[in-house]
Design an enzyme around this catalytic site. Structure first.
Site, PDB file in Angstrom:
ATOM      1  N   GLY A   1      26.209  39.414  42.845  1.00 51.29           N
ATOM      2  CA  GLY A   1      26.564  40.393  43.822  1.00 51.29           C
ATOM      3  C   GLY A   1      27.155  39.892  45.027  1.00 51.29           C
ATOM      4  O   GLY A   1      28.535  39.882  45.054  1.00 51.29           O
ATOM      5  N   GLY A   2      26.528  39.363  46.273  1.00 49.90           N
ATOM      6  CA  GLY A   2      27.242  39.020  47.287  1.00 49.90           C
ATOM      7  C   GLY A   2      28.425  38.014  47.115  1.00 49.90           C
ATOM      8  O   GLY A   2      29.690  38.158  47.780  1.00 49.90           O
TER       9      GLY A   2
ATOM     10  N   GLY B   1      20.002  39.180  46.801  1.00 48.55           N
ATOM     11  CA  GLY B   1      20.525  39.354  48.431  1.00 48.55           C
ATOM     12  C   GLY B   1      19.573  38.327  49.218  1.00 48.55           C
ATOM     13  O   GLY B   1      19.958  38.719  50.372  1.00 48.55           O
TER      14      GLY B   1
ATOM     15  N   GLU C   1      17.233  39.742  36.683  1.00 50.40           N
ATOM     16  CA  GLU C   1      17.380  39.566  38.193  1.00 50.40           C
ATOM     17  C   GLU C   1      16.053  39.832  38.738  1.00 50.40           C
ATOM     18  O   GLU C   1      15.547  40.771  38.989  1.00 50.40           O
ATOM     19  CB  GLU C   1      18.249  40.945  38.765  1.00 50.40           C
ATOM     20  CG  GLU C   1      19.551  40.717  37.844  1.00 50.40           C
ATOM     21  CD  GLU C   1      20.346  41.517  38.723  1.00 50.40           C
ATOM     22  OE1 GLU C   1      21.679  40.798  39.101  1.00 50.40           O
ATOM     23  OE2 GLU C   1      20.421  42.631  39.362  1.00 50.40           O
TER      24      GLU C   1
ATOM     25  N   ASN D   1      29.012  42.385  40.685  1.00 51.78           N
ATOM     26  CA  ASN D   1      28.618  43.632  41.052  1.00 51.78           C
ATOM     27  C   ASN D   1      28.907  43.827  42.441  1.00 51.78           C
ATOM     28  O   ASN D   1      28.174  43.311  43.408  1.00 51.78           O
ATOM     29  CB  ASN D   1      27.142  43.703  40.738  1.00 51.78           C
ATOM     30  CG  ASN D   1      26.438  45.062  41.426  1.00 51.78           C
ATOM     31  OD1 ASN D   1      27.015  45.935  41.869  1.00 51.78           O
ATOM     32  ND2 ASN D   1      25.082  45.012  41.376  1.00 51.78           N
ATOM     33  N   TRP D   2      29.792  44.566  42.825  1.00 47.94           N
ATOM     34  CA  TRP D   2      30.453  44.877  44.270  1.00 47.94           C
ATOM     35  C   TRP D   2      29.455  45.740  45.154  1.00 47.94           C
ATOM     36  O   TRP D   2      29.601  45.627  46.116  1.00 47.94           O
ATOM     37  CB  TRP D   2      31.683  45.328  44.189  1.00 47.94           C
ATOM     38  CG  TRP D   2      32.869  44.664  43.788  1.00 47.94           C
ATOM     39  CD1 TRP D   2      32.701  43.441  43.270  1.00 47.94           C
ATOM     40  CD2 TRP D   2      34.195  44.719  43.942  1.00 47.94           C
ATOM     41  NE1 TRP D   2      33.823  42.820  42.836  1.00 47.94           N
ATOM     42  CE2 TRP D   2      35.037  43.489  43.398  1.00 47.94           C
ATOM     43  CE3 TRP D   2      35.121  45.578  44.618  1.00 47.94           C
ATOM     44  CZ2 TRP D   2      36.323  43.428  43.419  1.00 47.94           C
ATOM     45  CZ3 TRP D   2      36.509  45.496  44.705  1.00 47.94           C
ATOM     46  CH2 TRP D   2      37.080  44.248  44.063  1.00 47.94           C
ATOM     47  N   LYS D   3      28.619  46.277  44.261  1.00 45.46           N
ATOM     48  CA  LYS D   3      27.711  47.467  45.281  1.00 45.46           C
ATOM     49  C   LYS D   3      28.401  48.261  46.099  1.00 45.46           C
ATOM     50  O   LYS D   3      29.644  48.761  45.449  1.00 45.46           O
ATOM     51  CB  LYS D   3      26.531  46.431  45.805  1.00 45.46           C
ATOM     52  CG  LYS D   3      25.913  45.532  44.815  1.00 45.46           C
ATOM     53  CD  LYS D   3      24.463  45.008  45.749  1.00 45.46           C
ATOM     54  CE  LYS D   3      24.053  44.004  44.742  1.00 45.46           C
ATOM     55  NZ  LYS D   3      22.715  43.363  45.189  1.00 45.46           N
TER      56      LYS D   3
ATOM     57  N   GLU E   1      18.030  47.952  42.700  1.00 48.20           N
ATOM     58  CA  GLU E   1      18.212  48.943  43.887  1.00 48.20           C
ATOM     59  C   GLU E   1      18.184  50.349  43.316  1.00 48.20           C
ATOM     60  O   GLU E   1      17.811  51.368  44.124  1.00 48.20           O
ATOM     61  CB  GLU E   1      19.750  48.404  44.502  1.00 48.20           C
ATOM     62  CG  GLU E   1      19.596  47.352  45.158  1.00 48.20           C
ATOM     63  CD  GLU E   1      20.989  46.396  45.074  1.00 48.20           C
ATOM     64  OE1 GLU E   1      21.924  47.087  45.081  1.00 48.20           O
ATOM     65  OE2 GLU E   1      20.758  45.251  45.538  1.00 48.20           O
TER      66      GLU E   1
ATOM     67  N   SER F   1      21.148  35.943  44.134  1.00 48.54           N
ATOM     68  CA  SER F   1      21.692  34.640  44.980  1.00 48.54           C
ATOM     69  C   SER F   1      22.277  33.735  44.084  1.00 48.54           C
ATOM     70  O   SER F   1      22.022  32.364  44.397  1.00 48.54           O
ATOM     71  CB  SER F   1      20.259  34.194  45.841  1.00 48.54           C
ATOM     72  OG  SER F   1      20.138  35.198  46.732  1.00 48.54           O
TER      73      SER F   1
ATOM     74  N   HIS G   1      19.494  48.645  37.569  1.00 51.40           N
ATOM     75  CA  HIS G   1      19.572  47.664  38.655  1.00 51.40           C
ATOM     76  C   HIS G   1      18.216  48.125  39.734  1.00 51.40           C
ATOM     77  O   HIS G   1      17.836  49.237  39.741  1.00 51.40           O
ATOM     78  CB  HIS G   1      20.732  47.697  39.483  1.00 51.40           C
ATOM     79  CG  HIS G   1      21.041  46.674  40.379  1.00 51.40           C
ATOM     80  ND1 HIS G   1      20.396  46.623  41.635  1.00 51.40           N
ATOM     81  CD2 HIS G   1      21.628  45.527  40.339  1.00 51.40           C
ATOM     82  CE1 HIS G   1      20.622  45.526  42.405  1.00 51.40           C
ATOM     83  NE2 HIS G   1      21.261  44.717  41.365  1.00 51.40           N
TER      84      HIS G   1
HETATM   85  P1  PGA Z   1      23.057  38.813  44.781  1.00 47.28           P
HETATM   86  O1  PGA Z   1      22.847  40.266  43.831  1.00 47.28           O
HETATM   87  O2  PGA Z   1      24.045  37.863  43.946  1.00 47.28           O
HETATM   88  O3  PGA Z   1      23.522  39.455  46.033  1.00 47.28           O
HETATM   89  O4  PGA Z   1      21.583  38.230  44.968  1.00 47.28           O
HETATM   90  C1  PGA Z   1      22.890  40.231  42.423  1.00 47.28           C
HETATM   91  C2  PGA Z   1      22.675  41.610  42.148  1.00 47.28           C
HETATM   92  O5  PGA Z   1      22.208  42.475  42.791  1.00 47.28           O
HETATM   93  O6  PGA Z   1      23.384  42.030  40.899  1.00 47.28           O
END
Ligand code: PGA
Length: 252
Positions: free
Chosen positions: A236-237, A175, A169, A9-11, A99, A215, A97
């Site tokens: 994500g990251g 994050g 999640e 997930n590149w956001k 966010e 994470s 998600h």
């Molecule tokens: P993260 O994000 O790996 O940066 O914690 C995961 C996500 O939000 O899907």
């Protein structure tokens, strides 16, 4: 046996040229590794989807979007529709998600509409659920996740439900660098599988892919993916660096 998946997930990250470089690096690296039966999914910003599907066509990964609006077309300025994604042959779309729940006030009911809109076009939802820290500290995390799953997914009949991928999640892990322990992840994944079994049947629960997100990185992926109910990750990251992402996709 259910599918193992690692989705990146590149956001809202990467410029166009940076995205081009990363997609190429990942595609080249995937040519060199044995993914066993795992599926890799890249979910870049929507602006880069077409470029990503062009590379995916000749490579060993699938493509997903990060969001849709739950109508095929209309006066919804700034949004993209599942019909548009279908024309790109997209396999997956992340929905629900945390966010989007937090910054765009998405509710379980609205997410349910997105589930239906995607399934109508044979795009598999990667449905995110998870509790915030105060909910876990109050011991309410199972109730919160149960409500999210029930209110957004359990209206589906079994034939539709089998196309859904669930991503647990915990919001406090996203994050933050604080990963759920393997025990915390396994416990919640088993709980979710139990909900599916009670609502549908044991076979459907067994076939449901449940990803962990929050994470997850090159160092901890192996022990998380080794848990019996953890079928991969939503990353994500750590999906923004080809080397680390490759380390994760080969952690089964
Ligand atoms: P993260 O994000 O790996 O940066 O914690 C995961 C996500 O939000 O899907």
């Amino acid at each position: 046996m259910r599918k193992q998946i690692v989705a990146g997930n590149w956001k809202m990250n990467k410029t166009f040229s940076e995205a081009e470089t990363l997609i190429t690096e990942i595609a080249d690296a995937l040519d060199e590794v044995d993914l066993k039966d795992a599926e890799v999914v890249l979910c870049p910003p929507s602006l880069y989807l077409e470029m990503t599907t062009d590379v995916a066509f000749e490579s060993n990964f699938k493509v997903g979007a990060q969001n849709i609006y739950p109508e095929d077309s209309g006066a919804f300025t700034g949004e993209i529709s599942p019909l548009m994604l279908k024309e790109l042959n997209l396999a997956y779309c992340i929905i629900g998600h945390s966010e989007r729940r937090k910054y765009f006030n998405e509710t379980n009911e609205f997410i349910q509409r997105k589930v239906d809109a995607l399934l109508k076009h044979n795009i598999r939802p990667i449905f995110c659920c998870g509790e915030v820290l105060p909910e876990r500290e109050a011991g309410n995390h199972f109730d919160v996740v149960k409500r999210q799953v029930e209110e957004s997914l359990f209206h589906l009949n079994v034939d539709a439900f089998i196309n859904v991928v669930i991503a647990y999640e915990p919001v406090w892990a996203i994050g933050t660098g604080v990963t759920a322990s393997k025990e915390q992840a396994q416990e919640m994944h088993a709980f979710i599988r139990g909900l599916v079994s009670a609502k549908y049947d044991g076979n459907t629960a067994n076939e449901t892919t449940i990803l962990y997100g929050g994470s997850c990185n090159g160092k901890n992926a192996r022990e998380l993916f080794a848990q019996p109910d953890v079928d991969g990750g939503l990353i994500g990251g750590a999906s923004l660096k080809a080397d680390e992402f490759l380390q994760i996709v080969t952690s089964f």
